[in-house]
Design a protein around this motif. Structure first.
Motif, PDB file in Angstrom:
ATOM      1  N   THR A  42      17.415 -88.037  85.748  1.00  0.00           N
ATOM      2  CA  THR A  42      17.396 -89.392  86.277  1.00  0.00           C
ATOM      3  C   THR A  42      17.011 -89.417  87.752  1.00  0.00           C
ATOM      4  O   THR A  42      17.212 -88.446  88.491  1.00  0.00           O
ATOM      5  CB  THR A  42      18.771 -90.045  86.109  1.00  0.00           C
ATOM      6  N   MET A  43      16.459 -90.555  88.163  1.00  0.00           N
ATOM      7  CA  MET A  43      16.108 -90.740  89.567  1.00  0.00           C
ATOM      8  C   MET A  43      17.362 -90.786  90.437  1.00  0.00           C
ATOM      9  O   MET A  43      17.337 -90.374  91.602  1.00  0.00           O
ATOM     10  CB  MET A  43      15.315 -92.033  89.739  1.00  0.00           C
ATOM     11  N   THR A  44      18.467 -91.270  89.872  1.00  0.00           N
ATOM     12  CA  THR A  44      19.709 -91.331  90.633  1.00  0.00           C
ATOM     13  C   THR A  44      20.170 -89.946  91.035  1.00  0.00           C
ATOM     14  O   THR A  44      20.638 -89.726  92.166  1.00  0.00           O
ATOM     15  CB  THR A  44      20.799 -92.029  89.809  1.00  0.00           C
ATOM     16  N   ARG A  45      20.033 -88.999  90.129  1.00  0.00           N
ATOM     17  CA  ARG A  45      20.448 -87.628  90.450  1.00  0.00           C
ATOM     18  C   ARG A  45      19.562 -87.028  91.540  1.00  0.00           C
ATOM     19  O   ARG A  45      20.055 -86.377  92.470  1.00  0.00           O
ATOM     20  CB  ARG A  45      20.399 -86.766  89.194  1.00  0.00           C
ATOM     21  N   LEU A  46      18.273 -87.233  91.427  1.00  0.00           N
ATOM     22  CA  LEU A  46      17.367 -86.725  92.464  1.00  0.00           C
ATOM     23  C   LEU A  46      17.621 -87.420  93.794  1.00  0.00           C
ATOM     24  O   LEU A  46      17.547 -86.797  94.854  1.00  0.00           O
ATOM     25  CB  LEU A  46      15.919 -86.936  92.025  1.00  0.00           C
ATOM     26  N   TYR A  47      17.928 -88.708  93.723  1.00  0.00           N
ATOM     27  CA  TYR A  47      18.183 -89.474  94.946  1.00  0.00           C
ATOM     28  C   TYR A  47      19.413 -88.939  95.687  1.00  0.00           C
ATOM     29  O   TYR A  47      19.395 -88.763  96.904  1.00  0.00           O
ATOM     30  CB  TYR A  47      18.373 -90.945  94.588  1.00  0.00           C
TER      31      TYR A  47
END
Length: 261
Positions: free
Chosen positions: A69-74
Motif C-alpha cells: 500500500t501507498m500508506t506503508r511506503l508513505y
C-alpha cells in the motif's frame, strides 16, 4: 514499550507481506536483487526530472501490483527520506547561483532556479532509490534475500554479519520489552519526571550490559544449530521465463537512460 512492540509487529507484517501473492513476490529473489540494483543505479544516473518521475511512477506501479500500500511506503520511506534529505537540500536553493526566482523576506536570500533544480534532484533520487530498496525487502523474506546475495557471490562474512544483525535486533527488542515490563509491574504509583528519567537511564545501562552477553549467546546458539554463514532453505530458487523477462526489463532501463542522456 508500546513503540518496541509496534516495531516487532511492523517487522512481522513485512515478513507476511513477502509471503503473499503478488507481482514481485512471484519472482526469483536473485532476479529481484539484480533488477532492483539496476533500477537504483538508474535513479542515480538520471539527469532529467521527468526521467526521475517516470522511475518513481514505475516504483508505485510495482508496489500496486504487489499488494504494497501507498500508506506503508508513505510512513516507512517517504516521510523519513524527505525529512533527512530535505535538511541537506534546503540550503542549495539559495546557495547555488543562477536565475533568481524568489527572494526570502527580511533575510534577503535569493532562491534560484538552479538551486530548486538541485534540491529536486537530490530529493527525487533519494526517494526513488529508497522506494526501490524497500520494495525489495517488503516483497522478499529476509532469508531469501540473504541466500540470493550468497548465490550471487557476496562473501559469506557479509551474509553472516547481516543475518546475525537481523536476528540480534529482535532479540534486543524482546529483552528491552521484557525489561520495561518487569520494571513497570513492580511500580504501584505514578512516578514523577525525575524518577522516570532515572528509571530509563538505569534501564539503558542494564540493557547495554546485557548486550555483550546476549550477542555471545546468540552467536553460540546459531553455531550450535549448524549455522556457518551459509543460508539453507527448504525450497530452492527456480528461474522461469517471466524472471528473465523482468531482468531484461530492469537492465534495459539504465541502458535507455544512458542512451537518452
Amino acid at each position: 514499550m508500546h513503540g518496541l512492540l509496534q516495531t516487532i509487529e511492523h517487522a512481522l507484517d513485512a515478513e507476511a507481506m513477502g509471503a503473499q501473492q503478488g507481482l514481485l513476490q512471484g519472482l526469483d529473489p536473485r532476479i529481484k536483487l539484480i533488477g532492483f540494483l539496476a533500477l537504483i543505479i538508474s535513479g542515480v544516473l538520471a539527469r532529467s526530472l521527468p526521467v526521475l518521475a517516470a522511475l518513481f511512477l514505475l516504483a508505485l506501479i510495482l508496489a500496486l501490483f504487489s499488494g504494497i500500500t501507498m500508506t506503508r511506503l508513505y510512513k516507512q520511506v517517504w516521510i523519513s527520506v524527505l525529512l533527512f534529505t530535505g535538511v541537506i537540500a534546503l540550503p542549495s536553493i539559495v546557495v547555488v547561483p543562477g536565475l533568481p526566482v524568489w527572494q526570502v523576506p527580511w533575510l534577503h536570500w535569493t532562491v534560484t532556479q538552479q538551486g530548486l533544480r538541485s534540491a529536486a534532484f537530490l530529493i527525487g533520487r533519494a526517494e526513488t532509490s529508497a522506494t526501490f530498496a524497500v520494495l525489495l525487502i517488503l516483497s522478499t523474506p529476509w532469508p531469501h534475500v540473504l541466500k540470493a546475495m550468497r548465490n550471487l557471490g557476496v562473501p559469506v562474512v557479509v551474509v553472516a554479519i547481516l543475518g546475525m544483525t537481523h536476528r540480534y535486533i529482535f532479540v534486543l527488542l524482546q529483552n528491552a520489552t521484557q525489561l520495561l515490563e518487569a520494571r513497570r509491574s513492580r511500580i504501584v504509583a505514578p512516578m514523577k519526571g525525575p524518577q522516570q528519567r532515572r528509571m530509563v537511564a538505569a534501564a539503558v545501562g542494564v540493557l547495554l550490559g546485557k548486550t555483550f552477553q546476549i550477542s555471545s549467546d546468540v552467536h553460540l546458539a546459531m553455531i550450535s544449530r549448524g549455522y556457518r554463514g551459509e543460508v539453507h532453505l527448504l525450497n530452492d530458487f527456480r528461474t522461469r521465463s517471466r524472471d528473465w523477462f523482468a531482468l531484461l526489463f530492469a537492465l534495459t532501463v539504465p541502458a535507455l537512460i544512458l542512451g537518452f542522456q
